[in-house]
Design an enzyme around this catalytic site. Structure first.
Site, PDB file in Angstrom:
ATOM      1  CB  CYS A 115      -0.955  -0.009   1.182  1.00 26.55           C
ATOM      2  SG  CYS A 115      -2.102  -1.371   1.099  1.00 26.55           S
ATOM      3  CG  HIS A 252      -3.156   3.741   1.746  1.00 20.69           C
ATOM      4  ND1 HIS A 252      -3.642   3.311   0.527  1.00 20.69           N
ATOM      5  CD2 HIS A 252      -3.207   2.666   2.577  1.00 20.69           C
ATOM      6  CE1 HIS A 252      -3.953   2.024   0.624  1.00 20.69           C
ATOM      7  NE2 HIS A 252      -3.710   1.612   1.854  1.00 20.69           N
ATOM      8  CG  ASN A 282      -6.590  -0.646   1.016  1.00 20.22           C
ATOM      9  OD1 ASN A 282      -5.889  -0.211   0.107  1.00 20.22           O
ATOM     10  ND2 ASN A 282      -6.099  -1.095   2.162  1.00 20.22           N
TER      11      ASN A 282
HETATM   12  N1  ACO Z   1     -18.665  -8.344   8.873  1.00 19.08           N
HETATM   13  C1  ACO Z   1     -19.174  -8.635  10.074  1.00 19.08           C
HETATM   14  N2  ACO Z   1     -18.406  -9.007  11.113  1.00 19.08           N
HETATM   15  C2  ACO Z   1     -17.087  -9.090  10.914  1.00 19.08           C
HETATM   16  C3  ACO Z   1     -16.498  -8.794   9.657  1.00 19.08           C
HETATM   17  C4  ACO Z   1     -17.353  -8.427   8.622  1.00 19.08           C
HETATM   18  N3  ACO Z   1     -16.897  -8.118   7.393  1.00 19.08           N
HETATM   19  N4  ACO Z   1     -15.159  -8.942   9.763  1.00 19.08           N
HETATM   20  C5  ACO Z   1     -14.895  -9.317  11.031  1.00 19.08           C
HETATM   21  N5  ACO Z   1     -16.053  -9.401  11.706  1.00 19.08           N
HETATM   22  C6  ACO Z   1     -16.239  -9.786  13.096  1.00 19.08           C
HETATM   23  C7  ACO Z   1     -15.092 -10.583  13.627  1.00 19.08           C
HETATM   24  O1  ACO Z   1     -15.227 -11.946  13.280  1.00 19.08           O
HETATM   25  C8  ACO Z   1     -15.231 -10.370  15.112  1.00 19.08           C
HETATM   26  O2  ACO Z   1     -16.232 -11.201  15.584  1.00 19.08           O
HETATM   27  P1  ACO Z   1     -16.075 -11.909  17.029  1.00 19.08           P
HETATM   28  O3  ACO Z   1     -15.975 -10.768  18.000  1.00 19.08           O
HETATM   29  O4  ACO Z   1     -17.312 -12.719  17.123  1.00 19.08           O
HETATM   30  O5  ACO Z   1     -14.810 -12.713  16.935  1.00 19.08           O
HETATM   31  C9  ACO Z   1     -15.743  -8.926  15.195  1.00 19.08           C
HETATM   32  O6  ACO Z   1     -16.261  -8.615  13.905  1.00 19.08           O
HETATM   33  C10 ACO Z   1     -14.686  -7.919  15.538  1.00 19.08           C
HETATM   34  O7  ACO Z   1     -13.533  -8.207  14.728  1.00 19.08           O
HETATM   35  P2  ACO Z   1     -12.251  -7.324  14.788  1.00 19.08           P
HETATM   36  O8  ACO Z   1     -11.241  -7.837  13.809  1.00 19.08           O
HETATM   37  O9  ACO Z   1     -11.822  -7.135  16.199  1.00 19.08           O
HETATM   38  O10 ACO Z   1     -12.848  -5.956  14.260  1.00 19.08           O
HETATM   39  P3  ACO Z   1     -12.183  -4.553  14.241  1.00 19.08           P
HETATM   40  O11 ACO Z   1     -12.992  -3.586  14.951  1.00 19.08           O
HETATM   41  O12 ACO Z   1     -10.710  -4.620  14.558  1.00 19.08           O
HETATM   42  O13 ACO Z   1     -12.310  -4.180  12.714  1.00 19.08           O
HETATM   43  C11 ACO Z   1     -10.949  -4.134  10.768  1.00 19.08           C
HETATM   44  C12 ACO Z   1     -11.677  -4.999  11.738  1.00 19.08           C
HETATM   45  C13 ACO Z   1     -11.948  -3.241  10.046  1.00 19.08           C
HETATM   46  C14 ACO Z   1     -10.238  -4.993   9.743  1.00 19.08           C
HETATM   47  C15 ACO Z   1      -9.944  -3.254  11.541  1.00 19.08           C
HETATM   48  O14 ACO Z   1      -9.130  -4.034  12.364  1.00 19.08           O
HETATM   49  C16 ACO Z   1      -9.075  -2.466  10.646  1.00 19.08           C
HETATM   50  O15 ACO Z   1      -9.531  -1.544  10.004  1.00 19.08           O
HETATM   51  N6  ACO Z   1      -7.756  -2.778  10.601  1.00 19.08           N
HETATM   52  C17 ACO Z   1      -6.877  -2.141   9.705  1.00 19.08           C
HETATM   53  C18 ACO Z   1      -6.954  -2.909   8.465  1.00 19.08           C
HETATM   54  C19 ACO Z   1      -6.467  -2.133   7.314  1.00 19.08           C
HETATM   55  O16 ACO Z   1      -6.777  -0.974   7.139  1.00 19.08           O
HETATM   56  N7  ACO Z   1      -5.679  -2.818   6.505  1.00 19.08           N
HETATM   57  C20 ACO Z   1      -5.157  -2.294   5.397  1.00 19.08           C
HETATM   58  C21 ACO Z   1      -4.059  -1.327   5.765  1.00 19.08           C
HETATM   59  S1  ACO Z   1      -2.609  -1.692   5.040  1.00 19.08           S
HETATM   60  C22 ACO Z   1      -2.981  -1.727   3.481  1.00 19.08           C
HETATM   61  O17 ACO Z   1      -3.607  -0.822   3.008  1.00 19.08           O
HETATM   62  C23 ACO Z   1      -2.634  -2.944   2.709  1.00 19.08           C
END
Ligand code: ACO
Length: 325
Positions: A115, A252, A282
């Site tokens: 990214c 980004h 993204n």
């Molecule tokens: N829909 C519904 N529920 C979901 C989904 C979904 N798409 N995805 C995960 N969940 C659930 C999980 O299974 C979990 O359930 P559980 O509590 O029963 O186990 C719950 O939601 C919470 O999951 P978390 O992973 O803790 O959710 P979080 O609030 O951290 O959000 C996310 C997840 C959006 C991926 C967040 O961590 C994030 O934004 N991280 C950064 C990721 C990113 O931006 N990556 C790219 C950057 S680098 C690049 O650009 C390559």
């Protein structure tokens, strides 16, 4: 005393025509529009058509940037294409773009920093232009992340999209003062200890397969804001500019919460932040030039504006660039 700077002459982008909404995704994995919007700010993303390659997206963006710069491909002598989703293992996707533009001169190569790829490409191209080795470059970010997603994994497949964006940069003499146009400073970092937190579980040398994107989302989130503010502070320190001087912040586009958190920590007003993650998802190395084009096309970014770019991604890699449009 005058200095050589890499000045933006034009900007272009391309998005595949197919739009995939959160509701569309909710029909194939257990998710909801509400969850995706609340956690990421993403509402929809574009997906490349079968047979539509990263080079096809890149070529469209390159043509648009050249048209915007009112230049013919003959004026370009360097193409650097940032991508983690190349058409083939080799040759570089950049040479397919070169051929598509009808160019048989100059040099073309790919660069891979996930990214952060576009910021990495900007620093490399800026160095090559300022060295005098090249006069005008196409810097492209192009991705088809839809091809490396595990469409059964709701924790990753909802986050990414396809697209491409490009800038034309030219080496120009500038006065060497605060009125200078072009790239003013770039700062790159990486820390390979984090390479297992966002990766693809396949590859030429390891599995001889393409593999799928895997991510520890919480870990990425945890590091993102600190890494982003680190390289932006470095840009401010190097130039003497502050958050108050910035006309546009073009981050980004990974996640609205990361963007908001970074802008808040840096003291950048929300109305100066360019957001496309809601419509593009993204798009990795393509997201910054796609967002730049958005803000240029609707006349938010104008000649003379101070524009701050940043990215963070797999590796981890992260970086910033400050330029005057
Ligand atoms: N829909 C519904 N529920 C979901 C989904 C979904 N798409 N995805 C995960 N969940 C659930 C999980 O299974 C979990 O359930 P559980 O509590 O029963 O186990 C719950 O939601 C919470 O999951 P978390 O992973 O803790 O959710 P979080 O609030 O951290 O959000 C996310 C997840 C959006 C991926 C967040 O961590 C994030 O934004 N991280 C950064 C990721 C990113 O931006 N990556 C790219 C950057 S680098 C690049 O650009 C390559």
């Amino acid at each position: 005393m005058t200095v050589t700077r890499s000045v933006v002459l034009g900007c272009g982008s391309y998005l595949p025509s197919r739009i995939l909404s959160n509701d569309d995704l909710a029909r194939s994995v257990e998710t909801t529009d509400e969850w995706i919007v609340q956690r990421t700010g993403i509402r929809e993303r574009h997906i490349a058509a079968p047979g539509e390659l990263t080079s096809d997206l890149a070529l469209q963006a390159a043509r648009a940037a050249l048209a915007n710069a009112r230049l013919d491909p003959s004026a370009i002598d360097l193409i650097v294409l940032a991508t983690s989703t190349p058409d083939q293992t080799f040759p570089a996707t950049a040479v397919a773009v070169q051929a598509g533009l009808g160019m048989t001169h100059g040099a073309a190569f790919d660069l891979q920093a996930v990214c952060s790829g576009f910021i990495y490409a900007l620093q490399v191209v800026d160095g090559l232009l300022r060295s005098g080795a090249y006069k005008r470059a196409l810097v492209i970010g192009a991705e088809t992340f839809s091809r490396i997603l595990d469409w059964t994994d709701r924790t990753t497949c909802v986050l990414f999209g396809d697209g491409a964006g490009a800038l034309v940069l030219e080496a120009q003499q500038q006065p060497g003062d605060r009125s200078d146009r072009g790239i003013l400073t770039t700062h790159l970092r990486s820390d390979g200890r984090h390479r297992g937190k966002l990766y693809v579980d396949g590859g030429v040398s390891s599995t001889q397969t393409v593999g799928h994107l895997r991510m520890e989302g919480r870990e990425v989130f945890k590091h993102a804001v600190a890494m982003i503010t680190d390289v932006i502070d470095a840009a401010f320190k190097a130039t003497g500019y502050t958050a108050a001087d910035i006309d546009w912040f073009v981050p980004h586009q990974a996640n609205k919460r990361i963007i908001d958190g970074s802008a808040h920590k840096l003291g950048i007003a929300p109305e100066k932040v360019v957001i496309t993650v809601d419509r593009h998802g993204n798009t990795s190395a393509a997201s910054i030039p796609l967002a730049l084009f958005d803000a240029v096309a609707d006349r938010r970014i104008k000649r003379g504006h101070l524009v701050l770019l940043e990215a963070m991604g797999g590796g981890f890699t992260w970086g910033s660039a400050l330029l005057r449009w």
